[in-house]
Design a protein around this motif. Structure first.
Motif, PDB file in Angstrom:
ATOM      1  N   MET A   1      54.338  -9.582  80.587  1.00  0.00           N
ATOM      2  CA  MET A   1      53.068  -9.253  79.965  1.00  0.00           C
ATOM      3  C   MET A   1      52.324 -10.499  79.484  1.00  0.00           C
ATOM      4  O   MET A   1      51.104 -10.537  79.492  1.00  0.00           O
ATOM      5  CB  MET A   1      53.302  -8.300  78.805  1.00  0.00           C
ATOM      6  N   ARG A 311      49.160  -4.604  73.295  1.00  0.00           N
ATOM      7  CA  ARG A 311      50.125  -3.872  74.098  1.00  0.00           C
ATOM      8  C   ARG A 311      51.421  -4.662  74.228  1.00  0.00           C
ATOM      9  O   ARG A 311      52.516  -4.108  74.142  1.00  0.00           O
ATOM     10  CB  ARG A 311      49.542  -3.588  75.480  1.00  0.00           C
ATOM     11  N   GLU A 315      55.070  -3.501  72.961  1.00  0.00           N
ATOM     12  CA  GLU A 315      56.240  -3.506  73.841  1.00  0.00           C
ATOM     13  C   GLU A 315      57.307  -4.455  73.327  1.00  0.00           C
ATOM     14  O   GLU A 315      58.508  -4.169  73.445  1.00  0.00           O
ATOM     15  CB  GLU A 315      55.814  -3.892  75.258  1.00  0.00           C
ATOM     16  N   LEU A 318      59.179  -2.725  70.672  1.00  0.00           N
ATOM     17  CA  LEU A 318      60.141  -1.788  71.251  1.00  0.00           C
ATOM     18  C   LEU A 318      61.352  -2.517  71.819  1.00  0.00           C
ATOM     19  O   LEU A 318      62.497  -2.090  71.630  1.00  0.00           O
ATOM     20  CB  LEU A 318      59.463  -0.956  72.340  1.00  0.00           C
ATOM     21  N   LEU A 319      61.083  -3.619  72.507  1.00  0.00           N
ATOM     22  CA  LEU A 319      62.196  -4.396  73.072  1.00  0.00           C
ATOM     23  C   LEU A 319      63.064  -4.981  71.969  1.00  0.00           C
ATOM     24  O   LEU A 319      64.296  -5.029  72.097  1.00  0.00           O
ATOM     25  CB  LEU A 319      61.639  -5.528  73.953  1.00  0.00           C
TER      26      LEU A 319
END
Length: 500
Positions: A1, A311, A315, A318-319
């Motif tokens: 990303m 974003r 992410e 979350l990771l």
């Protein structure tokens, strides 16, 4: 990303730089085209004004030719001078710039003057440049002299003269036509050259004859040694240039044209700021539009990059949470496989590792060895020094064993109580015995006092056993029993030793 952010940022910068470069190139090209058009227009105007000046000098030259030939053939008698006077009067109606005509004899005395304003031209003829020129130069070509000023009328005139000769070819005098500068300038003033423009007529030798806008202090000014004149005018018939005027310090765009028939040069100059005014307005408008477009593009691109970063951040969170969960699981697994006191593998890990290594040895036809360590008189140590000291002693010995085996497949485990075990894959019995002796020596080197032991310090007894190839298949129990038996024999033999 992050690559998406870099790509979006790169594309945004690429667009901004490309559009900026294209706009700068377009503005600069427009400026060059504007300057080229100005140079062309100035050159055309200089050619037209040069033709105008040539026409005036040609008419003056024809008048001088007619008068000089009449005087040379018919003489300078009163009757002939009257006819010349009438001729000059008619010519003044055809040539507005003509202020009058005078005739000077070979001694420098004036013979005739058409108007009283020419006293300055005739009265000092013997010292005038035109008189000296024709007296010393046999050429019959006309001579354009320096501007002179009439003391009576205060008007400036340009002298155009021609040599007269007698029948034997000797110098007989000069015929001089006076061209009024004020009348000469009138057509120049009808041309729109802007507030800072200038039109001038000068000799090719660098003497200013006429300049518009008119300033009296500029009349007759000599700029033959000026760097601008030497650089741009000296050896060129026509051309363009840009420099700062030595007369008024104004930066101008110049175009000049030298006459093909007379030693004069016509110059047209426009002020640089005035000449580029239209281009500057257009350039500012273009830059404003492009700047607004780039600002809108940058705002949209920034919003896009911010959204991508958000974003990515989500992410990444979350990771990170997933990684924390995996780490927690690994810590739980490690706690389940690790002895809390010594940090060595616990009994469960030992059993699993021994089973795997025995199967590998059977499959690959290699040897696997096991060392069982038992700290000598450890119960007495605890009774003498206390359980806290016993725990510290156990940790120190465990660290020696962990540091003593370096291979990735080797495993040191706490087998139980004060018993420690070392699994040595791909190691035969002789190699296992060497490792055991080395480790025993390092335990002795700890030199931990143990007054309840016959050895006076903490020592250990080791039992070593090994299985080879197919015998190792499901032989982990057999291997432990063999090592345990060897350990028993070593204890029976006096402890502080290794036996197989």
């Amino acid at each position: 990303m992050k690559r998406d952010v870099r790509l979006a940022t790169f594309l945004l910068w690429a667009v901004v730089i490309s559009v900026s470069a294209a706009t700068a190139w377009q503005v600069w090209s427009a400026r060059k085209r504007t300057l080229a058009e100005i140079d062309t227009n100035n050159l055309n105007l200089a050619k037209a004004l040069n033709t105008y000046a040539e026409g005036i000098f040609s008419q003056s030259a024809m008048l001088l030719l007619g008068v000089s030939e009449r005087l040379e053939t018919e003489g300078a008698g009163p009757q002939n001078l009257r006819r010349v006077q009438l001729l000059v009067g008619r010519q003044e109606q055809l040539l507005n710039q003509l202020d009058g005509l005078c005739i000077v004899d070979a001694r420098g005395d004036w013979v005739m003057q058409s108007t009283a304003n020419l006293l300055a031209v005739a009265g000092s003829a013997e010292r005038a440049a035109y008189f000296v020129h024709h007296r010393d130069n046999p050429s019959r070509e006309v001579f354009i002299g320096s501007p002179v000023r009439s003391p009576s009328a205060g008007a400036w005139v340009i002298t155009v003269s021609r040599r007269m000769e007698d029948r034997s070819g000797k110098f007989a005098g000069v015929v001089v036509a006076a061209l009024g500068i004020e009348n000469f300038l009138r057509p120049f003033g009808a041309i729109d050259i802007g507030s800072s423009g200038a039109i001038s007529l000068a000799t090719t030798g660098g003497q200013l004859l006429v300049r518009y806008p008119y300033r009296e202090q500029d009349v007759g000014r000599d700029f033959s040694r000026s760097p601008n004149f030497l650089r741009h005018y000296a050896d060129t018939a026509s051309g363009t240039a840009s420099f700062r005027s030595t007369l008024d310090g104004m930066q101008r765009l110049y175009a000049f044209r030298k006459s093909d028939h007379y030693p004069v040069v016509t110059t047209v100059a426009l002020g640089r700021d005035d000449a580029l005014l239209a281009w500057r307005h257009q350039a500012l408008l273009t830059l404003g539009v492009v700047a607004a477009l780039l600002a809108a593009m940058a705002a949209g691109g920034r919003r896009l990059v911010v959204n991508i970063k958000r974003r990515i951040s989500a992410e990444a969170s979350l990771l990170a949470a997933r990684e924390d969960l995996l780490k927690a699981n690994r810590r739980l697994e490690l706690l389940a496989a690790e002895d809390q006191l010594t940090g060595l593998a616990n009994r469960r890990s030992f059993d699993e590792a021994l089973t795997l290594e025995c199967r590998r040895a059977a499959r690959e036809g290699t040897a696997v060895s096991l060392l069982l360590f038992d700290l000598d008189y450890f119960k007495r140590f605890n009774d003498t020094y206390g359980h806290v000291a016993g725990d510290q002693c156990l940790k120190a010995v465990s660290a020696v064993l962990s540091n003593g085996v370096k291979r990735p497949g080797d495993l040191v485990a706490r087998y139980g109580g004060e018993e420690l075990a070392v699994i040595l894959p791909n190691t035969d019995l002789q190699g296992a015995r060497s490792v055991a002796d080395l480790l025993l020596e390092r335990i002795r080197a700890l030199n931990i006092p143990h007054r309840a032991s016959p050895h006076g310090r903490v020592t250990s007894t080791v039992g070593a056993a090994s299985l080879q190839g197919a015998r190792a298949q499901e032989g982990e129990r057999q291997l432990v029993e063999a090592a345990d038996l060897a350990l028993y024999k070593a204890k029976e033999s006096g402890r502080d030793r290794a036996m197989t």
